[in-house]
Write a protein that holds these residues in place. Structure first.
Motif, mmCIF file in Angstrom:
data_model
loop_
_atom_site.group_PDB
_atom_site.id
_atom_site.type_symbol
_atom_site.label_atom_id
_atom_site.label_comp_id
_atom_site.label_asym_id
_atom_site.label_seq_id
_atom_site.Cartn_x
_atom_site.Cartn_y
_atom_site.Cartn_z
ATOM 1 N N ILE A 70 0.818 -1.213 0.000
ATOM 2 C CA ILE A 70 0.000 0.000 0.000
ATOM 3 C C ILE A 70 0.850 1.261 0.000
ATOM 4 O O ILE A 70 0.333 2.357 -0.196
ATOM 5 C CB ILE A 70 -1.009 0.022 1.166
ATOM 6 N N ASP A 71 2.144 1.114 0.217
ATOM 7 C CA ASP A 71 3.057 2.257 0.145
ATOM 8 C C ASP A 71 4.125 1.909 -0.880
ATOM 9 O O ASP A 71 5.146 1.304 -0.563
ATOM 10 C CB ASP A 71 3.662 2.543 1.513
ATOM 11 N N PHE A 85 0.768 -3.751 3.742
ATOM 12 C CA PHE A 85 -0.375 -3.423 4.586
ATOM 13 C C PHE A 85 -0.123 -3.813 6.039
ATOM 14 O O PHE A 85 -0.292 -3.001 6.949
ATOM 15 C CB PHE A 85 -1.599 -4.131 3.983
ATOM 16 N N ILE A 88 2.205 -1.764 8.221
ATOM 17 C CA ILE A 88 1.720 -0.436 8.584
ATOM 18 C C ILE A 88 0.568 -0.513 9.582
ATOM 19 O O ILE A 88 0.541 0.215 10.575
ATOM 20 C CB ILE A 88 1.301 0.333 7.312
ATOM 21 N N ALA A 89 -0.379 -1.434 9.349
ATOM 22 C CA ALA A 89 -1.599 -1.465 10.170
ATOM 23 C C ALA A 89 -1.701 -2.674 11.095
ATOM 24 O O ALA A 89 -2.630 -2.759 11.888
ATOM 25 C CB ALA A 89 -2.832 -1.415 9.264
ATOM 26 N N ASP A 144 -5.634 5.772 12.597
ATOM 27 C CA ASP A 144 -4.956 5.627 11.303
ATOM 28 C C ASP A 144 -4.960 4.170 10.846
ATOM 29 O O ASP A 144 -5.231 3.882 9.674
ATOM 30 C CB ASP A 144 -3.514 6.138 11.392
ATOM 31 N N ALA A 145 -4.642 3.250 11.765
ATOM 32 C CA ALA A 145 -4.627 1.824 11.415
ATOM 33 C C ALA A 145 -6.012 1.372 10.964
ATOM 34 O O ALA A 145 -6.145 0.644 9.965
ATOM 35 C CB ALA A 145 -4.150 0.986 12.608
ATOM 36 N N ARG A 147 -8.391 3.164 9.624
ATOM 37 C CA ARG A 147 -8.680 3.720 8.291
ATOM 38 C C ARG A 147 -7.968 2.918 7.202
ATOM 39 O O ARG A 147 -8.535 2.655 6.145
ATOM 40 C CB ARG A 147 -8.266 5.193 8.233
ATOM 41 N N ILE A 148 -6.726 2.542 7.451
ATOM 42 C CA ILE A 148 -5.975 1.745 6.488
ATOM 43 C C ILE A 148 -6.610 0.370 6.331
ATOM 44 O O ILE A 148 -6.736 -0.149 5.216
ATOM 45 C CB ILE A 148 -4.495 1.660 6.905
ATOM 46 N N LEU A 151 -9.559 0.794 4.134
ATOM 47 C CA LEU A 151 -9.188 0.920 2.723
ATOM 48 C C LEU A 151 -8.780 -0.428 2.132
ATOM 49 O O LEU A 151 -9.135 -0.743 0.991
ATOM 50 C CB LEU A 151 -8.061 1.944 2.559
ATOM 51 N N ALA A 152 -8.053 -1.230 2.892
ATOM 52 C CA ALA A 152 -7.705 -2.574 2.414
ATOM 53 C C ALA A 152 -8.964 -3.417 2.237
ATOM 54 O O ALA A 152 -9.065 -4.217 1.294
ATOM 55 C CB ALA A 152 -6.744 -3.244 3.393
ATOM 56 N N THR A 186 -14.994 4.007 6.890
ATOM 57 C CA THR A 186 -14.024 4.146 5.799
ATOM 58 C C THR A 186 -14.466 3.329 4.590
ATOM 59 O O THR A 186 -14.376 3.801 3.453
ATOM 60 C CB THR A 186 -12.623 3.717 6.267
#
Length: 196
Positions: A70-71, A85, A88-89, A144-145, A147-148, A151-152, A186
Motif C-alpha cells: 500500500i506504500d 499493509f 503499517i496497520a 490511522d490503522a 482507516r488503512i 481501505l484494504a 471508511t
C-alpha cells in the motif's frame, strides 16, 4: 499420528484460513457462502471462503491480504516491511508508530509501561489500556490503522465481492469497539457506487 490418537480426521492449515473456515461453519459467517476473514494481530492475515470452500490458490497465497503493498515508495526503497499493509496497520506497525511518537517526545500512557515485566513489546492489551485511559497517541495511531484496514477492505470488496468481511485477531479483540466503526465508515466512504 494425531488422528490415530484422538480418533477423528485431522487437517493442518494456516491459522487465518482455518479461522475463517471456522467462522463460516460455526461463527459470524454462518449465514453466508462467500466470506473474507481479516485477522489483525502481529501481522494481518486473510482467509477467503467461496461457496463454502476455503480458497488457497495455486501456491497457498490466496487471500494473503497482509502482503498487499500500500506504500509503493517504501516498497521501491526497500524500507522495513516493504510498504506492506500488515507492516503499517498490523500490531508491529502500530507499535512502530507509537514508538516513533514516544521518540518524538509525545506523552503517552504506554511509555511508562514499556520495559516492565511482560511489556517489552506494545501488545494488544497495552493498546486497549491506552484507549481506556484516553491516550491521544494510542487513539491517533489506532484511528490511522483502522482507516488503512478500511481501505484494504475496500480493495478486498472490489476484488472478490464477499457477502461479509469477518474481522478477528488480537488487535481487533482488544480494540474492536474503537476500531470497527472507523473501519466500517471508511469502507462506506470509499467503496465503489452500487456496493451496498
Amino acid at each position: 499420528e494425531l488422528a490415530a490418537e484422538i480418533g477423528v480426521p485431522v487437517a493442518v492449515g494456516n491459522d487465518v484460513n482455518v479461522g475463517t473456515l471456522g467462522e463460516k461453519a460455526f461463527g459470524a459467517g454462518r449465514a453466508f457462502q462467500n466470506v473474507f476473514g481479516m485477522f489483525v494481530g502481529t501481522g494481518i492475515g486473510g482467509g477467503l471462503v467461496i461457496e463454502g470452500k476455503i480458497v488457497l490458490g495455486e501456491h497457498c497465497l490466496g487471500a494473503e491480504v497482509g502482503h498487499i503493498i500500500i506504500d509503493y515508495a517504501a516498497a521501491l526503497r526497500g524500507d522495513e516491511g516493504g510498504g506492506e499493509f500488515e507492516a503499517i496497520a498490523g500490531r508491529l506497525g502500530i507499535e512502530r508508530s507509537i514508538r516513533a511518537a514516544i521518540d518524538a517526545g509525545r506523552e503517552t500512557s504506554v511509555a511508562a509501561k514499556l520495559g516492565k515485566a511482560g511489556n517489552e513489546r506494545i501488545k494488544s492489551g497495552l493498546l486497549r489500556d491506552g484507549l481506556a485511559a484516553g491516550d491521544a497517541v494510542v487513539s491517533e495511531v489506532l484511528t490511522d490503522a483502522a482507516r488503512i484496514i478500511g481501505l484494504a477492505s475496500v480493495t478486498v470488496i472490489h476484488l472478490v465481492d464477499p457477502e461479509a468481511i469477518i474481522f478477528g485477531g488480537g488487535v481487533i479483540e482488544a480494540c474492536g469497539d474503537f476500531m470497527l466503526p472507523i473501519i466500517e465508515q471508511t469502507i462506506k466512504e470509499h467503496v465503489a457506487p452500487g456496493n451496498g
